[in-house]
Scaffold this active site. Structure first.
Site, PDB file in Angstrom:
ATOM      1  N   TYR A  68      81.144  76.728 -53.250  1.00 52.76           N
ATOM      2  CA  TYR A  68      79.484  75.882 -53.302  1.00 52.76           C
ATOM      3  C   TYR A  68      79.488  75.844 -54.875  1.00 52.76           C
ATOM      4  CZ  TYR A  68      74.995  73.843 -53.501  1.00 52.76           C
ATOM      5  OH  TYR A  68      73.950  72.823 -53.643  1.00 52.76           O
ATOM      6  N   ASP A 123      82.860  79.601 -61.772  1.00 51.61           N
ATOM      7  CA  ASP A 123      81.462  79.342 -61.397  1.00 51.61           C
ATOM      8  C   ASP A 123      80.814  80.682 -61.314  1.00 51.61           C
ATOM      9  OD1 ASP A 123      79.736  77.233 -59.309  1.00 51.61           O
ATOM     10  OD2 ASP A 123      79.070  78.548 -60.687  1.00 51.61           O
ATOM     11  N   LYS A 174      70.632  81.002 -62.504  1.00 55.26           N
ATOM     12  CA  LYS A 174      69.935  82.348 -61.876  1.00 55.26           C
ATOM     13  C   LYS A 174      69.601  83.288 -62.702  1.00 55.26           C
ATOM     14  CE  LYS A 174      72.687  81.117 -57.468  1.00 55.26           C
ATOM     15  NZ  LYS A 174      71.652  80.744 -56.517  1.00 55.26           N
TER      16      LYS A 174
HETATM   17  P1  KE4 Z   1      71.586  75.329 -58.459  1.00 58.58           P
HETATM   18  O1  KE4 Z   1      71.828  73.913 -58.975  1.00 58.58           O
HETATM   19  O2  KE4 Z   1      70.982  75.518 -57.021  1.00 58.58           O
HETATM   20  O3  KE4 Z   1      70.856  76.194 -59.633  1.00 58.58           O
HETATM   21  O4  KE4 Z   1      73.026  76.140 -58.589  1.00 58.58           O
HETATM   22  C1  KE4 Z   1      73.913  75.530 -57.846  1.00 58.58           C
HETATM   23  C2  KE4 Z   1      75.067  76.730 -57.671  1.00 58.58           C
HETATM   24  C3  KE4 Z   1      76.304  76.432 -58.361  1.00 58.58           C
HETATM   25  N1  KE4 Z   1      77.083  77.654 -58.190  1.00 58.58           N
HETATM   26  C4  KE4 Z   1      77.184  78.489 -57.234  1.00 58.58           C
HETATM   27  C5  KE4 Z   1      78.165  79.560 -57.339  1.00 58.58           C
HETATM   28  C6  KE4 Z   1      75.982  78.668 -56.500  1.00 58.58           C
HETATM   29  O5  KE4 Z   1      75.717  79.789 -55.729  1.00 58.58           O
HETATM   30  C7  KE4 Z   1      74.912  77.549 -56.787  1.00 58.58           C
HETATM   31  C8  KE4 Z   1      73.603  77.685 -55.995  1.00 58.58           C
HETATM   32  N2  KE4 Z   1      73.422  78.691 -54.940  1.00 58.58           N
HETATM   33  C9  KE4 Z   1      72.717  78.532 -53.684  1.00 58.58           C
HETATM   34  C10 KE4 Z   1      72.746  79.593 -52.669  1.00 58.58           C
HETATM   35  N3  KE4 Z   1      73.856  79.617 -51.842  1.00 58.58           N
HETATM   36  C11 KE4 Z   1      71.344  78.239 -54.335  1.00 58.58           C
HETATM   37  C12 KE4 Z   1      70.549  77.944 -52.917  1.00 58.58           C
HETATM   38  C13 KE4 Z   1      69.889  76.755 -52.616  1.00 58.58           C
HETATM   39  O6  KE4 Z   1      70.791  75.996 -52.661  1.00 58.58           O
HETATM   40  O7  KE4 Z   1      68.780  76.658 -52.268  1.00 58.58           O
END
Ligand code: KE4
Length: 429
Positions: free
Chosen positions: A142, A237, A265
Site C-alpha cells: 500500500y 516506500d 509517520k
Molecule cells: P498516509 O497518506 O496515510 O500518511 O501514508 C500512506 C502510506 C504510504 N506508504 C505506506 C507504506 C503506508 O503504510 C502508508 C499508510 N499506512 C496506513 C497503515 N497501513 C495508514 C493507516 C490509515 O490508512 O489510516
C-alpha cells in the site's frame, strides 16, 4: 462525555463510515471502534476511561511513545512562535539536514503533508525524469490512496492493472503493473517484456500493509539490478519502515540504495507529514528547481517539523533500535509460547520495531501466504485481546508496532492476556 457508541452513532451521520480513515472503523474485525480521549507512553484511554496497551502507535508515528515529554515540549515551544508561515523556516532546513544525514540514499529531500503525497510526487518525478509512463507495484503493498496505486493485478502477471476502486480511470490503471512480492522470476519476466517502458518500481522494502512480509534474501537487490539494467527508478516506500527498522530505514538495514525514497509517520512525530527524496540529479527536476510540479501550503510546517525533529533525536540515541528489537522479540516469543500452550497454529515475524501475527503454522513469505492465515481466528483473538485491554491492529492485514515506551510489564501483561484470548478463540470454533 458521550460513550464510545454514542460518539460512533453521531460520527456515522457526519463522516463516511464514522471515521476519517477506513481501517479505524473495525470493518474487518467487526464491532465498533472506541474513541481515544488521551494517550501517554504505550497507552490509549478511550472516552469511557478504558485503558489499552497500544500496539499501533497511530500506525507507526508514535515510536517514542505517546505524548513523549520532549515531543510535547518541542511542539508547544514551536506553537508559541506561530503555527504556519507560508515562507521557508529554519526547522525545515534542520529536518532536511537530519534526513540526509540519517538515510543512506538521500542527497536531497522535499517535505509534504502525508505519505500519500510523498508517493504520488515520487511517481510523477520518476515519470518526469525517465520520460516513461509505466509503474510497477506489488500485490499487498500500500502506498497511500493515489490513483496510480489503487490498482490490482490483472489476470496474468503481464497484464496491466485493473482499477481497485471506483473513480480510478481504467486508462490510468493500465499504466500500473502489479507483481507478486518476493517472486524473483515474475519481476525478471516483466522487465524482459516491458522493461523499457517502466518509469519506476515502487515497493515497501518490508511489507507492512499485508500483515508483515520480510523480503527474501537478495530480493531487494534483484529489484535494484533490474531497475538499473532497464533504466527504471527504484523507489523504496519507507513511510512505515523509515527510522523504525533501523536509523536509516530498510535501505540501511539491507544495504540496497533506491533512487528515491518516501517517508511519513515517524518524521512528523504524530503531526501531518510526508517526505520524498533521493538522488540529487533526480530531485533537481522538482519545481521550482526543475519542471516537475509539486507544491503544498503546509509542507514543512513548523509544528510538524518540531515534533518530527524531537522524535528523530530520540530514535538517534545509541541503542534505541537494539532495545526496540529486544522488546519486539520478547513480545513475539511470548505470544508464540501462549499460542503453543493453547494448541493454536500461530506464528510471528518481526523486524526491529514492527511485527506481524499470523494464524497459520508455516512462515509467511508471500501475499498468498498472508491471505491463507485464518482471518476468523484473528478476529476472535483481536476482540479477546481488546476486552482485556490490549489494542492490536483491527485488521489481519496490518503490521503491529512497538514503541520505546512499552515496558517489560506491558509485554508480560500482553502475553498473559493472549494466553486467555488464544484459548477463547480456539474454543469458539
Ligand atoms: P498516509 O497518506 O496515510 O500518511 O501514508 C500512506 C502510506 C504510504 N506508504 C505506506 C507504506 C503506508 O503504510 C502508508 C499508510 N499506512 C496506513 C497503515 N497501513 C495508514 C493507516 C490509515 O490508512 O489510516
Amino acid at each position: 462525555m458521550p460513550t464510545n457508541h454514542e460518539l460512533f452513532e453521531t460520527a456515522r451521520q457526519l463522516l463516511p463510515g464514522g471515521v476519517n480513515s477506513p481501517v479505524r472503523a473495525f470493518r474487518s474485525v467487526g464491532g465498533e471502534p472506541f474513541f481515544t480521549a488521551r494517550a501517554e507512553g504505550p497507552y490509549l484511554w478511550d472516552v469511557e476511561g478504558q485503558r489499552y496497551i497500544d500496539y499501533i502507535g497511530s500506525w507507526g508515528p508514535m515510536i517514542a511513545g505517546h505524548a513523549h515529554p520532549k515531543v510535547i515540549a518541542a511542539v508547544t515551544e514551536a506553537a508559541r512562535h506561530g503555527t504556519s508561515f507560508g515562507t521557508p523556516n529554519p526547522l525545515e532546513v534542520t529536518m532536511a539536514e537530519t534526513l540526509v544525514r540519517l538515510v543512506p540514499g538521500l542527497e536531497m529531500v522535499r517535505m509534504v503533508n502525508s505519505g500519500t503525497e510523498a508517493t504520488m510526487a515520487a511517481i510523477r518525478l520518476a515519470r518526469g525524469f525517465t520520460g516513461r509512463t509505466r509503474i510497477v507495484k506489488f500485490e499487498g503493498c500500500y502506498h497511500g490512496h493515489g490513483d496510480a496505486f489503487l490498482v490490482k493485478a490483472g489476470s496474468g502477471v503481464m497484464t496491466l492493472g485493473l482499477p481497485d476502486s471506483p473513480g480510478v480511470p481504467k486508462a490510468l490503471a493500465d499504466l500500473t503493473a502489479t507483481l507478486p512480492y518476493n517472486d524473483f522470476e515474475a519481476a525478471t519476466r516483466l522487465f524482459e517484456s516491458i522493461g523499457g517502458e517502466v518509469a519506476a518500481v515502487i515497493v515497501e522494502p518490508i511489507v507492512g500493509n499485508a500483515n508483515l512480509i520480510v523480503p527474501r534474501p537478495g530480493y531487494l537487490q534483484h529489484l535494484r539490478e533490474l531497475c538499473t539494467r532497464h533504466g527504471a527508478l527504484l523507489i523504496f516506500d519507507e513511510v512505515m519502515t523509515g527510522f523504525r527498522v533501523a536509523p536509516g530505514g530498510a535501505q540501511q538495514l539491507y544495504g540496497v540504495r533506491p533512487d528515491l525514497s518516501t517517508f511519513g509517520k515517524v518524521i512528523g512525530g504524530g503531526l501531518p507529514v510526508g517526505a520524498y527524496g533521493g538522488r540529487r540529479d533526480v530531485m533537481e527536476l522538482i519545481a521550482p528547481a526543475g519542471p516537475v510540479y509539486q507544491a503544498g501550503t503546509l509542507s514543512g510546517n513548523p509544528l510538524a517539523m518540531a515534533a518530527g525533529l524531537a522524535t528523530l533525536e530520540l530514535i538517534s540515541a545509541p541503542g534505541f533500535h537494539a532495545e526496540l528489537e529486544r522488546k519486539t522479540a520478547r513480545l513475539c516469543a511470548g505470544l508464540e509460547a501462549a499460542a503453543r500452550d493453547a494448541g493454536v497454529p500461530f506464528i510471528t515475524h518481526h523486524v526491529c520495531g514492527m511485527f506481524g501475527l499470523y494464524f497459520r503454522a508455516e512462515p509467511v513469505e508471500t501475499f498468498d501466504d498472508a491471505k491463507a492465515s485464518d482471518a476468523a481466528m484473528f478476529r476472535r483473538f483481536f476482540h479477546g485481546m481488546l476486552k482485556r485491554g490490549v489494542y492490536l491492529a483491527p485488521s489481519a492485514f496490518e503490521a503491529g508496532f512497538i514503541s520505546q515506551a512499552h515496558g517489560e510489564a506491558d509485554i508480560d501483561a500482553t502475553c498473559a492476556a493472549a494466553a486467555l484470548a488464544f484459548a477463547e478463540a480456539r474454543d469458539a470454533t
